[in-house]
Design a protein around this motif. Structure first.
Motif, PDB file in Angstrom:
ATOM      1  N   GLY A 369       0.807  -1.215   0.000  1.00  0.00           N
ATOM      2  CA  GLY A 369       0.000   0.000   0.000  1.00  0.00           C
ATOM      3  C   GLY A 369       0.839   1.263   0.000  1.00  0.00           C
ATOM      4  O   GLY A 369       0.530   2.230  -0.705  1.00  0.00           O
ATOM      5  N   ILE A 370       1.911   1.268   0.772  1.00  0.00           N
ATOM      6  CA  ILE A 370       2.790   2.436   0.842  1.00  0.00           C
ATOM      7  C   ILE A 370       3.471   2.679  -0.509  1.00  0.00           C
ATOM      8  O   ILE A 370       3.597   3.819  -0.982  1.00  0.00           O
ATOM      9  N   GLN A 371       3.921   1.598  -1.153  1.00  0.00           N
ATOM     10  CA  GLN A 371       4.566   1.742  -2.466  1.00  0.00           C
ATOM     11  C   GLN A 371       3.590   2.300  -3.497  1.00  0.00           C
ATOM     12  O   GLN A 371       3.951   3.155  -4.315  1.00  0.00           O
ATOM     13  N   SER A 372       2.332   1.839  -3.474  1.00  0.00           N
ATOM     14  CA  SER A 372       1.319   2.347  -4.403  1.00  0.00           C
ATOM     15  C   SER A 372       1.058   3.825  -4.153  1.00  0.00           C
ATOM     16  O   SER A 372       0.940   4.623  -5.086  1.00  0.00           O
ATOM     17  N   MET A 373       0.966   4.189  -2.889  1.00  0.00           N
ATOM     18  CA  MET A 373       0.709   5.582  -2.539  1.00  0.00           C
ATOM     19  C   MET A 373       1.891   6.479  -2.907  1.00  0.00           C
ATOM     20  O   MET A 373       1.695   7.627  -3.325  1.00  0.00           O
ATOM     21  N   ARG A 374       3.100   5.963  -2.792  1.00  0.00           N
ATOM     22  CA  ARG A 374       4.281   6.776  -3.101  1.00  0.00           C
ATOM     23  C   ARG A 374       4.246   7.242  -4.559  1.00  0.00           C
ATOM     24  O   ARG A 374       4.485   8.418  -4.844  1.00  0.00           O
ATOM     25  N   GLY A 375       3.953   6.342  -5.482  1.00  0.00           N
ATOM     26  CA  GLY A 375       3.914   6.724  -6.887  1.00  0.00           C
ATOM     27  C   GLY A 375       2.839   7.758  -7.159  1.00  0.00           C
ATOM     28  O   GLY A 375       3.055   8.727  -7.906  1.00  0.00           O
ATOM     29  N   CYS A 376       1.682   7.574  -6.547  1.00  0.00           N
ATOM     30  CA  CYS A 376       0.570   8.519  -6.705  1.00  0.00           C
ATOM     31  C   CYS A 376       0.952   9.896  -6.162  1.00  0.00           C
ATOM     32  O   CYS A 376       0.711  10.926  -6.794  1.00  0.00           O
ATOM     33  N   LEU A 377       1.574   9.900  -4.992  1.00  0.00           N
ATOM     34  CA  LEU A 377       1.947  11.155  -4.334  1.00  0.00           C
ATOM     35  C   LEU A 377       3.035  11.887  -5.112  1.00  0.00           C
ATOM     36  O   LEU A 377       3.011  13.131  -5.227  1.00  0.00           O
TER      37      LEU A 377
END
Length: 465
Positions: A369-377
């Motif tokens: 989840g953190i990796q997915s959010m990092r790209g979005c952010l």
């Protein structure tokens, strides 16, 4: 004995329609809900009858105010976007309303002329996907449906507002999800031409916090006289209800869909919109007047739900223990990995590479989840710059381990204490529409919206009979 004056917020959601009554000092006095009345076909086609939705809405609000013994002075309506109907000149819906996730129109959208495909993301701020309203209109057209003179498009919340007050109006953040609106501030005439509609197909814009009129005598007496306002897309209104009401704020809705909502006090240009869409985000009008909203979504919450279900963990305390055991990124990657196949498939894949514990499986899910959010952010901040404040709300945000994990990405992250931010945000807008701007519920929001007013184009009342 006189009844306490309240404002009511209603969230027309995908799963259920929720309502809550709020005192002007911000206290929640009661809640009620009803299942959203979808009809699901053999092939997964999902739609609803907007007249049935209207009856359920009225029954829900009536039940709420009767149960709480209160008198509503304002009703604010938020909810899901991309679900609406064509309404004829006599006020009748011409078809059932398709669910936002219904895939009818995907093939027709794929066949758009090259010039429209190339311009789509930069113009609309949306990805070329079947969720948008244009997709459903193209599908209807392929079935022989034609748009007639006097027809208008109303999103579900706008239809409810129309049935209560007789006013046809468009709320800007909902219009932004239709693909019929150019984010530079005008109807997208090329899309309208494609479906055989004029610019009058989109009713006048009326922003959140502006009254469409009052509930008339065709509704139960307990609702009559309350002002009605359509407050916009649920994610945006939830951000407001959680306290993210200022410019340059970021709200993280930590539900099944994990959504980032970033507000900026300017219109993002077409090239930047295309850049954001290419990075998996969307861009449109905010429910806050004069603001743009950028939305990014990951399936953090979905992954966590699936992993917890696989482990047989439904108890809040045990979920909290497993999540709180997370230490840092990479703590479980040697023995377990989490992935998704992509596309429109709500599937989560867990790969066990060695003997592992439930703690390590949950840690790998958090990492994913953190990796997915990092790209979005990263895509988000490349256009908007850093935010001044970050607020998280929703179910998963209540677990300290999730908040701690996200805090490594979202500097200054704080947790909202609001449990139903969508209905609270809608209720706050309802208070402003009713002229209540200096009470605890509305004071902060009132600083960021235009002065309350009456919709100037109200016509004769066409209320529910």
């Amino acid at each position: 004995m006189s009844r306490e004056r309240v404002v009511v917020g209603v969230d027309v959601g995908t799963t259920s329609m929720k309502a809550a009554a709020f005192a002007l000092d911000g206290r929640s006095l009661g809640e009620a809900s009803v299942v959203t009345p979808w009809n699901v076909g053999a092939g997964g086609e999902t739609d609803l009858d907007v007249e049935r939705l209207t009856r359920d809405f009225i029954d829900l609000v009536t039940e709420l105010v009767e149960t709480t013994g209160t008198q509503p002075i304002g009703i604010g309506i938020t909810g899901m976007a991309e679900t609406g109907v064509v309404v004829d000149e006599h006020g009748a819906a011409r078809h059932r309303a398709f669910a936002w996730f219904d895939q009818r129109g995907a093939a027709e959208l794929d066949d758009l002329p090259p010039n429209l495909r190339d311009a789509f993301a930069g113009t609309t701020g949306l990805a070329l996907k079947a969720e948008c309203s244009l997709s459903k209109l193209l599908w209807l057209q392929a079935q022989g449906f034609t748009i007639n003179t006097g027809d208008v498009w109303l999103n579900a919340q706008e239809f409810l507002g129309f049935r209560l007050t007789g006013t046809r109006a468009t709320e800007p953040s909902l219009a932004s999800r239709t693909a019929l609106w150019d984010q530079d501030g005008r109807p997208w005439t090329q899309a309208l031409d494609l479906i055989g509609a004029s610019q009058d197909f989109i009713p006048p814009f009326v922003g959140a916090g502006t009254s469409l009129g009052v509930v008339g005598d065709g509704c139960p007496e307990s609702m009559q006289g309350a002002v009605v306002t359509v407050t916009g897309h649920d994610h945006l209104v939830a951000a407001i209800g959680s306290g993210a009401v200022g410019s340059n704020q970021l709200f993280n809705s930590c539900g099944t869909a994990d959504v980032l909502v970033r507000s900026v006090p300017w219109v993002i240009d077409a090239d930047s919109r295309a850049q954001l869409v290419a990075g998996g985000l969307s861009v449109g009008r905010h429910a806050l007047s004069g603001h743009t909203a950028v939305l990014g979504a990951t399936r953090f919450g979905l992954v966590m739900e699936r992993v917890m279900a696989m482990l047989g963990v439904n108890d809040h305390a045990e979920r909290s223990r497993l999540v709180n055991a997370w230490q840092n990124e990479g703590s479980g990657k040697d023995v377990v990995s989490v992935s998704e196949p992509g596309g429109w498939v709500n599937e989560v894949r867990i790969s066990l590479h060695d003997t592992c514990s439930p703690d390590e499986v949950v840690a790998a899910a958090i990492d994913y989840g953190i990796q997915s959010m990092r790209g979005c952010l990263e895509t988000l901040t490349s256009v908007t710059g850093p935010s001044d404040q970050v607020i998280a709300g929703g179910g998963w945000a209540q677990l300290d381990g999730v908040l701690r994990a996200k805090g490594g990405l979202l500097a200054g992250l704080s947790r909202s204490a609001v449990t139903q931010p969508g209905v609270r945000g809608a209720a706050a807008f309802a208070g402003i529409a009713a002229g209540i701007t200096d009470e605890e519920l509305t004071r902060e929001l009132a600083r960021h919206v235009q002065p309350p007013g009456q919709h100037p184009l109200q016509q004769q009342k066409e209320t529910v009979s």
